[in-house]
Scaffold this motif. Structure first.
Motif, PDB file in Angstrom:
ATOM      1  N   GLY A  38      31.876  69.573   5.524  1.00 27.11           N
ATOM      2  CA  GLY A  38      32.869  68.735   5.583  1.00 27.11           C
ATOM      3  C   GLY A  38      32.797  67.305   6.249  1.00 27.11           C
ATOM      4  O   GLY A  38      31.869  66.941   6.460  1.00 27.11           O
ATOM      5  N   GLY A  39      33.826  66.749   6.538  1.00 32.47           N
ATOM      6  CA  GLY A  39      33.930  65.487   7.148  1.00 32.47           C
ATOM      7  C   GLY A  39      33.513  64.367   6.208  1.00 32.47           C
ATOM      8  O   GLY A  39      33.714  64.475   4.892  1.00 32.47           O
ATOM      9  N   THR A  41      30.584  62.313   6.292  1.00 30.71           N
ATOM     10  CA  THR A  41      29.231  61.794   5.839  1.00 30.71           C
ATOM     11  C   THR A  41      28.644  62.301   4.529  1.00 30.71           C
ATOM     12  O   THR A  41      27.987  61.572   4.009  1.00 30.71           O
ATOM     13  N   PRO A  42      29.136  63.382   4.130  1.00 23.98           N
ATOM     14  CA  PRO A  42      28.527  63.966   2.960  1.00 23.98           C
ATOM     15  C   PRO A  42      28.896  63.559   1.713  1.00 23.98           C
ATOM     16  O   PRO A  42      28.455  63.934   0.671  1.00 23.98           O
ATOM     17  N   ASP A  65      33.151  74.751   7.038  1.00 20.20           N
ATOM     18  CA  ASP A  65      34.727  74.858   7.661  1.00 20.20           C
ATOM     19  C   ASP A  65      35.829  74.031   6.614  1.00 20.20           C
ATOM     20  O   ASP A  65      35.542  73.342   5.843  1.00 20.20           O
ATOM     21  N   ASN A  77      38.547  69.588   3.580  1.00 17.16           N
ATOM     22  CA  ASN A  77      37.231  69.418   3.189  1.00 17.16           C
ATOM     23  C   ASN A  77      36.997  69.935   1.654  1.00 17.16           C
ATOM     24  O   ASN A  77      36.156  69.318   1.154  1.00 17.16           O
ATOM     25  N   GLY A 131      27.302  68.851   9.045  1.00 15.18           N
ATOM     26  CA  GLY A 131      27.259  67.539   9.865  1.00 15.18           C
ATOM     27  C   GLY A 131      27.358  67.754  11.350  1.00 15.18           C
ATOM     28  O   GLY A 131      27.399  68.961  11.692  1.00 15.18           O
ATOM     29  N   ILE A 132      27.551  66.651  12.042  1.00 18.76           N
ATOM     30  CA  ILE A 132      27.684  67.013  13.381  1.00 18.76           C
ATOM     31  C   ILE A 132      28.677  65.921  14.149  1.00 18.76           C
ATOM     32  O   ILE A 132      28.735  64.685  13.565  1.00 18.76           O
ATOM     33  N   GLY A 133      29.556  66.136  14.954  1.00 17.16           N
ATOM     34  CA  GLY A 133      30.592  65.419  15.645  1.00 17.16           C
ATOM     35  C   GLY A 133      29.694  64.548  16.741  1.00 17.16           C
ATOM     36  O   GLY A 133      28.705  64.969  17.192  1.00 17.16           O
ATOM     37  N   HIS A 137      29.496  68.837  17.945  1.00 15.92           N
ATOM     38  CA  HIS A 137      30.207  70.211  17.206  1.00 15.92           C
ATOM     39  C   HIS A 137      29.417  70.226  15.539  1.00 15.92           C
ATOM     40  O   HIS A 137      29.218  69.369  15.285  1.00 15.92           O
ATOM     41  N   THR A 138      29.549  71.145  15.001  1.00 21.17           N
ATOM     42  CA  THR A 138      29.059  71.364  13.551  1.00 21.17           C
ATOM     43  C   THR A 138      29.945  72.491  13.070  1.00 21.17           C
ATOM     44  O   THR A 138      30.511  73.235  13.758  1.00 21.17           O
ATOM     45  N   SER A 140      33.275  73.886  12.267  1.00 19.31           N
ATOM     46  CA  SER A 140      34.463  73.812  13.308  1.00 19.31           C
ATOM     47  C   SER A 140      34.099  74.445  14.459  1.00 19.31           C
ATOM     48  O   SER A 140      34.996  75.175  15.207  1.00 19.31           O
ATOM     49  N   LYS A 190      26.504  58.168  15.763  1.00 18.04           N
ATOM     50  CA  LYS A 190      25.818  59.606  16.037  1.00 18.04           C
ATOM     51  C   LYS A 190      24.261  59.576  16.835  1.00 18.04           C
ATOM     52  O   LYS A 190      23.637  60.394  17.144  1.00 18.04           O
TER      53      LYS A 190
HETATM   54  C1  6PG Z   1      34.881  68.680   9.758  1.00 18.73           C
HETATM   55  C2  6PG Z   1      33.283  68.874   9.621  1.00 18.73           C
HETATM   56  C3  6PG Z   1      32.790  68.750  10.611  1.00 18.73           C
HETATM   57  C4  6PG Z   1      32.077  67.489  10.466  1.00 18.73           C
HETATM   58  C5  6PG Z   1      31.736  66.389  11.856  1.00 18.73           C
HETATM   59  C6  6PG Z   1      31.284  65.082  11.244  1.00 18.73           C
HETATM   60  O1  6PG Z   1      35.623  69.467   9.326  1.00 18.73           O
HETATM   61  O2  6PG Z   1      35.268  67.627  10.192  1.00 18.73           O
HETATM   62  O3  6PG Z   1      32.750  70.000   9.123  1.00 18.73           O
HETATM   63  O4  6PG Z   1      32.020  69.422  11.513  1.00 18.73           O
HETATM   64  O5  6PG Z   1      30.653  67.736   9.742  1.00 18.73           O
HETATM   65  O6  6PG Z   1      32.771  66.275  12.466  1.00 18.73           O
HETATM   66  O7  6PG Z   1      32.294  64.508  10.518  1.00 18.73           O
HETATM   67  P1  6PG Z   1      31.957  63.011  10.151  1.00 18.73           P
HETATM   68  O8  6PG Z   1      30.680  63.125   8.856  1.00 18.73           O
HETATM   69  O9  6PG Z   1      33.087  62.448   9.251  1.00 18.73           O
HETATM   70  O10 6PG Z   1      31.261  62.074  11.131  1.00 18.73           O
END
Ligand code: 6PG
Length: 229
Positions: A38-39, A41-42, A65, A77, A131-133, A137-138, A140, A190
């Motif tokens: 999610g998030g 980046t993808p 997540d 997401n 992804g990673i925050g 985190h990855t 949730s 990042k």
């Molecule tokens: C979510 C994601 C989360 C995401 C990271 C990076 O639900 O937000 O699954 O793990 O991959 O927070 O988010 P960005 O790609 O927006 O930096």
């Protein structure tokens, strides 16, 4: 650390899409299990991926997540993945249930049952995108949250106090079954966390990379800017 660095976010999106498509094409089973990050980046990768030729009808797509919001909410997401990818290809998209009267834990338990029905007992997902925050985190799985300690369930509702919210997330026991994980990471913001992960700091993303031998980090140069050369 199995790392591939791309010049910028656009090159990462194209390169990642091509590598994801290759994994999906070469997957040996009748069905192919694809976990989606999610998030934000993808998003660019999903746009590229939908244009690549592959047998999408074999693919069971699911969410690593999900936020606890209605399916059509802008924070969802699933809404992002559907709009950019899954509405454009004929994969089967399995989304967690949401309803105003539903408890997150009930939805997570139901989604886990769906995931268990998609995977043979000894065969894990063909590919999970994550992804990673900036906190490492990855999915949730946030540092210090209870879901990180779950050793049995595959999908749970995870309270995230600092965000004042509950998220649905896959767990380490489920991710450990993945045949392959691609982390997609882009942007200067990042760079610090990538440096911490490369140094082996015990962050959720580092944990996943430790338990999934075939983990590849697909990152752009700005996100790689603080890595040892
Ligand atoms: C979510 C994601 C989360 C995401 C990271 C990076 O639900 O937000 O699954 O793990 O991959 O927070 O988010 P960005 O790609 O927006 O930096």
């Amino acid at each position: 650390m199995n790392l591939e660095v791309f010049a910028d976010a656009e090159a990462l999106a194209m390169g990642a899409a091509e590598q994801i498509a290759a994994v999906l094409r070469e997957a040996p089973g009748e069905r192919v299990s694809l976990g989606l990050a999610g998030g934000s980046t993808p998003a660019a990768t999903y746009r590229q991926l939908r244009a690549l030729p592959l047998s999408w009808e074999r693919v069971d797509a699911w969410l690593a997540d999900e936020r606890w919001v209605p399916h059509n909410h802008s924070d969802s997401n699933g809404q992002m993945a559907a709009g950019l990818l899954l509405d454009h290809v004929n994969a089967r998209f399995h989304r967690p249930r949401w309803a105003p009267w539903l408890e997150p834990a009930e939805s997570a338990a139901h989604y886990e049952a769906t995931l268990r029905s998609l995977h043979q007992p000894d065969v894990g997902p063909d590919l999970v995108l994550l992804g990673i925050g900036t906190d490492g985190h990855t999915a949730s799985l946030f540092p210090g949250t209870l879901a990180l300690a779950d050793e049995r369930r595959w999908y749970v509702a995870n309270d995230v106090p600092h965000l004042k919210t509950t998220r649905l997330t896959c767990t380490l026991p489920f991710l450990q079954r993945a045949q392959r994980v691609f982390f997609l990471v882009a942007g200067t913001d990042k760079a610090d966390v990538m440096s911490r992960i490369a140094a082996g700091e015990d962050l959720p993303a580092t944990l996943v990379a430790k338990i999934v031998p075939d983990t590849i980090w697909l990152i752009d140069r700005p996100a790689a800017s603080k890595l040892p050369t």
